[in-house]
Structure formats: structure tokens, C-alpha cells
Design a protein around this motif. Sequence first.
Motif, short mmCIF file in Angstrom:
data_model
loop_
_atom_site.label_atom_id
_atom_site.label_comp_id
_atom_site.label_asym_id
_atom_site.label_seq_id
_atom_site.Cartn_x
_atom_site.Cartn_y
_atom_site.Cartn_z
N LEU A 2 0.82 -1.21 0.00
CA LEU A 2 0.00 0.00 0.00
C LEU A 2 0.85 1.26 0.00
N GLY A 3 2.11 1.11 -0.32
CA GLY A 3 2.98 2.28 -0.41
C GLY A 3 3.17 2.93 0.94
N THR A 4 3.19 4.26 0.94
CA THR A 4 3.44 5.02 2.17
C THR A 4 2.16 5.62 2.75
N SER A 5 1.02 5.10 2.39
CA SER A 5 -0.26 5.67 2.82
C SER A 5 -0.53 5.35 4.28
N ASP A 6 -1.39 6.16 4.87
CA ASP A 6 -1.79 5.97 6.26
C ASP A 6 -2.97 5.01 6.35
N PRO A 7 -3.03 4.24 7.44
CA PRO A 7 -4.16 3.32 7.62
C PRO A 7 -5.46 4.08 7.88
N VAL A 8 -6.59 3.39 7.78
CA VAL A 8 -7.89 3.99 8.06
C VAL A 8 -8.47 3.33 9.31
N SER A 9 -9.38 4.04 9.95
CA SER A 9 -10.06 3.50 11.13
C SER A 9 -11.49 3.15 10.75
N ILE A 10 -11.82 1.88 10.88
CA ILE A 10 -13.20 1.49 10.56
C ILE A 10 -14.16 1.94 11.65
N ASP A 11 -13.61 2.33 12.82
CA ASP A 11 -14.48 2.83 13.88
C ASP A 11 -15.02 4.22 13.55
N GLY A 12 -14.41 4.88 12.56
CA GLY A 12 -14.88 6.21 12.18
C GLY A 12 -16.07 6.17 11.24
N GLN A 13 -16.47 4.99 10.82
CA GLN A 13 -17.59 4.85 9.91
C GLN A 13 -18.87 4.67 10.74
N THR A 14 -19.80 5.59 10.62
CA THR A 14 -21.03 5.52 11.42
C THR A 14 -22.24 5.32 10.52
N PRO A 15 -23.34 4.84 11.10
CA PRO A 15 -24.56 4.71 10.30
C PRO A 15 -25.03 6.07 9.79
N GLU A 16 -25.80 6.03 8.73
CA GLU A 16 -26.41 7.24 8.18
C GLU A 16 -27.91 7.17 8.43
N ILE A 17 -28.47 8.22 9.03
CA ILE A 17 -29.88 8.23 9.41
C ILE A 17 -30.62 9.24 8.54
N THR A 18 -31.67 8.79 7.88
CA THR A 18 -32.54 9.67 7.11
C THR A 18 -33.95 9.60 7.70
N ILE A 19 -34.50 10.76 8.05
CA ILE A 19 -35.85 10.85 8.61
C ILE A 19 -36.78 11.39 7.54
N THR A 20 -37.87 10.68 7.28
CA THR A 20 -38.87 11.14 6.33
C THR A 20 -40.18 11.36 7.07
N GLN A 21 -40.67 12.59 7.02
CA GLN A 21 -41.91 12.93 7.70
C GLN A 21 -42.63 14.01 6.92
N SER A 22 -43.91 14.21 7.24
CA SER A 22 -44.68 15.25 6.56
C SER A 22 -44.17 16.61 7.00
N ALA A 23 -44.54 17.63 6.25
CA ALA A 23 -44.03 18.97 6.51
C ALA A 23 -44.83 19.72 7.57
N ASP A 24 -45.80 19.06 8.19
CA ASP A 24 -46.63 19.74 9.19
C ASP A 24 -45.80 20.17 10.39
N ASP A 25 -46.17 21.34 10.96
CA ASP A 25 -45.46 21.83 12.13
C ASP A 25 -45.98 21.22 13.43
N TYR A 26 -47.20 20.71 13.41
CA TYR A 26 -47.82 20.22 14.64
C TYR A 26 -48.33 18.80 14.42
N ARG A 27 -48.29 18.00 15.50
CA ARG A 27 -48.69 16.59 15.43
C ARG A 27 -49.76 16.32 16.47
N SER A 28 -50.67 15.44 16.10
CA SER A 28 -51.73 15.07 17.03
C SER A 28 -52.11 13.62 16.81
N GLY A 29 -52.33 12.89 17.90
CA GLY A 29 -52.70 11.48 17.79
C GLY A 29 -51.50 10.63 17.46
#
Length: 574
Positions: free
Chosen positions: A312-339
Motif C-alpha cells: 500500500l505504499g506510504t499511505s496511512d491506515p484507516v479507522s473502521i471505527d470512524g464509519q457511522t450509520p447514516e440516518i434519514t428521517i422522512t416525515q410530513s411537513a406539518d409543524d404540529y402533530r396530534s394522535g
Amino acid sequence: MPTHKQLQPLLLLSVPLLVVASFLAACSPNDSLNLPEERPSGVIQGNVVDGILVGSQVSIYGFESGMRGILLGTAVTNEQGGYAIELQVPDQLILIEISGGTYLEDASGSVITLADGQVLRAITKYTSGSSLDAMVTSLTHLAVGLAEYKVNNGVPVDQAILEANADINRFFAINTSTTTPLAITDENNTLSELNDPALYGFYLAGLSSWTLWASDQNDVPHSIYSSIALTQILYNDIRSDGVFNGVGYNREGTALMPLAFGRVALDENTFRIAFSLHMLAIANSDKNKTGLGIDTLLTPAQQIAAQTDALLGTSDPVSIDGQTPEITITQSADDYRSGLFRFEITIGGLLGAEHIRIFIDGDLATTLTDTTNTLAIIDTTDYADGEHEIRVTATDALGNEASNTFIVQFDNTAPVVNVNSPPASSLAMALLTGTYSDNVSGVQSITVQGQAATLFTDGTWNATVNLEPGENIIPISVVDQVGERLDTQTILHLDLIAPVITSADMHSLARFSNGDGSYSEAALQDINDTLPLYFETNAVDLNGVLIDRLELNNNAIPYFAFSIADEMGPDATT
């Protein structure tokens, strides 16, 4: 720059065997005892794996000169990717080359047919008369590329091959030439612990996972940007300068250039990540049928990611602990919720998530273990009206955590509406007025008698209603911004008839002056303008007398009495 040599086919010459009759005639029968023994035969066998390659042409060539030599034997791989070729040749280096055939990508199940020019190779030492296990995989192919680089830079052929195989074996901590890779997607290959065949299989599956990811980045099917296609590029990479650094020869083989997989640039970390994080990713997916969890592969994955090997030449190693899940939230555009408040959680990233936790105002509300396109449901009636913080956390199999926070307003209380206008009107089209309020989201609309009322910013409203003579029940509905609805009604009378007042024979007796200081008693009339009333004093105190006609009569206290009848008004009683 060193002269670049490629493995070239050796021109095969057909040399006929000359049978000299006079030589044979000169031989006596006893000379047969002095003929050399027949050369012993041996079998070279193994498996061909990118995925399991079926129907591939296996060709074995001599390789003594560091170039592809005479063809020694051929075979076609079976349904398990296996081959076996019997040889009857002296000790020598041999090149095993694979072309054609099909395999399934471990990560996607895509059917891949090897195109012209796509090959896999392995180089090994054959000892005459012996049997030899020789795998041909993406990793052995890279070892051949490394050996080619070494030969081109003056290393003797035998030594170059020995060093190249050792370098690749050391990097992956397995013997890539003799270990049979396990098909990790096969339900029959369950294991209780990790071994070299399984690790080999996971490495190759990781390559498939990386190319599936790269296919997504290129917006093309996995069948185009396949693992066999990447292996050809990595071969060019390693044979060009002896390291995996994303640099290889151009198409003409005359100059070095940056390498890419479509739009995805290649570098040292491509190699690290493909064989570490992507190996873990496919181990964490439903494609893995071995029964081995991601925890069993964590150590080899970390070792690959942390590699500082010369490959791998003179490159630096990587840390797999730096890889985190990606969270995507999908919700309606309403400002208020009920029920029941619903929102969708989608988890991305190489390793996905082991579990998802949802916090409301810092308190754990629920934990989700099915992390594929999860629909979360929160009952807002369990919480007070007003602003709330919702935090979603996702944790992967390595313990890496990511979070996503958003603010919502809960409104569980219906709005309030009041009617302030009089309960009766003499107009068939009357104006109804009142006030409105809502504790959180605000009032969206008020409907009166099926028609929209006019709302004012000061919290008042009005609406014109149509009335029928008599009592009218007027329905009123008020809806707030989250859809909380209050249905109520008011009664409004259309009063077209005046009230009737009756006083006949209802007034009391009273004293009337005779004009001479005397008086006479007579019943009070509605109008008493003929005789003046007789007053004995200018100060009268009821002194506790009940205001009742009987009691007033008993105490000689005069009074007027009358009854009122209203036939159409809100108080239509007599």
C-alpha cells in the motif's frame, strides 16, 4: 520508468517426431531394458472463484521463462467451480489462466459472464508426478500482477513468483493458493467459528460488496461494474508500480495514469476498505448464510484497515471505527402533530445498524431492532401539548453511533369557540359573532351552518346565518392546525311576533283620595288617572314582608302585577 512487459502467449510450434528405421533396426530386444522410465503423471486441481465460476476454460501453460509458454492441459470448471487436469511433465513453473464462464455476485446475485479479455490467473510450482491444489481467484490474479512487476524490474522469475505469492498471503493472512474459498452465500456452509476458507470467502464477498456500492455511485447495474471488472483494474494497478495506489498504465501501456472505477477514483484506501468495511458489510447482511456474526470478522477487518504493508505504499491506515450509520428521517411537513405521529427512519452506511433507539425529551421511548426502512409511530396523547425534542440514534455492529434530532409540536387539545351574539334576532339573515382560541397550533377554520366563518387575528369571528321563524339549531365546527376538531351548536331564534302583556284582574287594591281627606279602596287599573292615590306617609318599609301577592295583600301593600307571553322568542313561555 522500467520497461513494461506483459504476459504474452508463446507461439506453439508443431515439431513432428522423426522415426528413424535404421536406428530402431539397430536396437536389440534386450535394449528395451535400458529405455528411460515413463514420466510419472500428477493432477493439478482446485477451484476458480470470483464468485464460483461455472463453465470457465482452464488452461495450464509452462512459465519457465517468465512468459506464457506451451499449453500443458485444459479443463472446464464444473458447477462448484472446480477443475482437475492431469499432467505428465517435468518440474516447472506453471501459469493457470481462466477465461469465460459465469458467476453470481455475492452482494447482489447478479449473473456475470466473463467478457473477452477478462481473465483470472495463478502461478505456482509443479513437481513432476505430484498432485497439487491450486486456487485461481481474484487474489491469486493480483499476485500474478505483482510477480510481473517484479520480473520487469529485474527479479529472477522463480524469486519474483515466490515473493509475490508470499506478499499477498502475508497481507491477507491466508494461503491464497491452496485454501479453498468458502461460498458464504450458500445455506449449506454454516460454521461455528471462523477459519481460513471462510475468511477467504468473506474477502472475495467484500470485493463484491464494494463493487455493488461503486455501481450505485455510477448509477449502473452491478453487472457492468462487477468484481471481475475491478479485479482487472487492480491487476493493472499492482503490475504498474508494485503497490495498490490507484495508479496504472494507460490503454497503450506507455504511461502511468490515475485509475478509476467509473466515476469512483481508486487509491490505497480502496483496497483497505473493500477488504475490511465491505467484508463486514456483507457479513452483516442477509447474504451471509454462514451463521458467523460480524464480531468474528472484526479482528481481520481491523488488521486490513490498519495495514501499512509495502503493498500500500506510504499511505496511512484507516479507522473502521470512524464509519457511522447514516440516518434519514422522512416525515410530513406539518409543524404540529396530534394522535398517532408517524415518521420513517432509513438507515444507510456500510454496516447499517444493529438497533435504533428513539428518545423524546431525553427519555427513551422505544427501541427498534428491525432496522430496514423502519416506520416509527408515537402516540402524542402520551405527552403534554407543546414542543418536544425527538432524537433518533442508530448503533452499528461495531458500536459506532449516529444520531438525528428534530423538534415537533404536539397538540392533543381541541380548539375552543364561543358565541357572543344575542340568542334571538328579528332578521332572517342574522350575523352570528363570537371568539375562538387554541392552546398550541392555532385555529385553522370555523364552519357555521356549513359555511366558512370569517376569522380575525384578534381571536374573534363572525358568520351570516339563515334563520327560519322560531328556534334554529346552528351547527358550528372548529378545526385547529393539526386537525383536532370541535363540533358544537348554538340556538338562535327568529322572533317575528312581539310579546303579549296581560294584567287584567292582577293588580291589588289601593286607596284613592276623595279630595276631603278621606279615601276609598278600589282595585288598581293599568291606568289610574281619574283619582289620585291616597298616601298616608312618604316612607314605607316592607319590613321583611315576602314579595308575594298573597303576603302583599295580607299586609295591605298595594302592587301592580302582569304576565308576559312570548310565542316565538328564546323565552317563549307565559
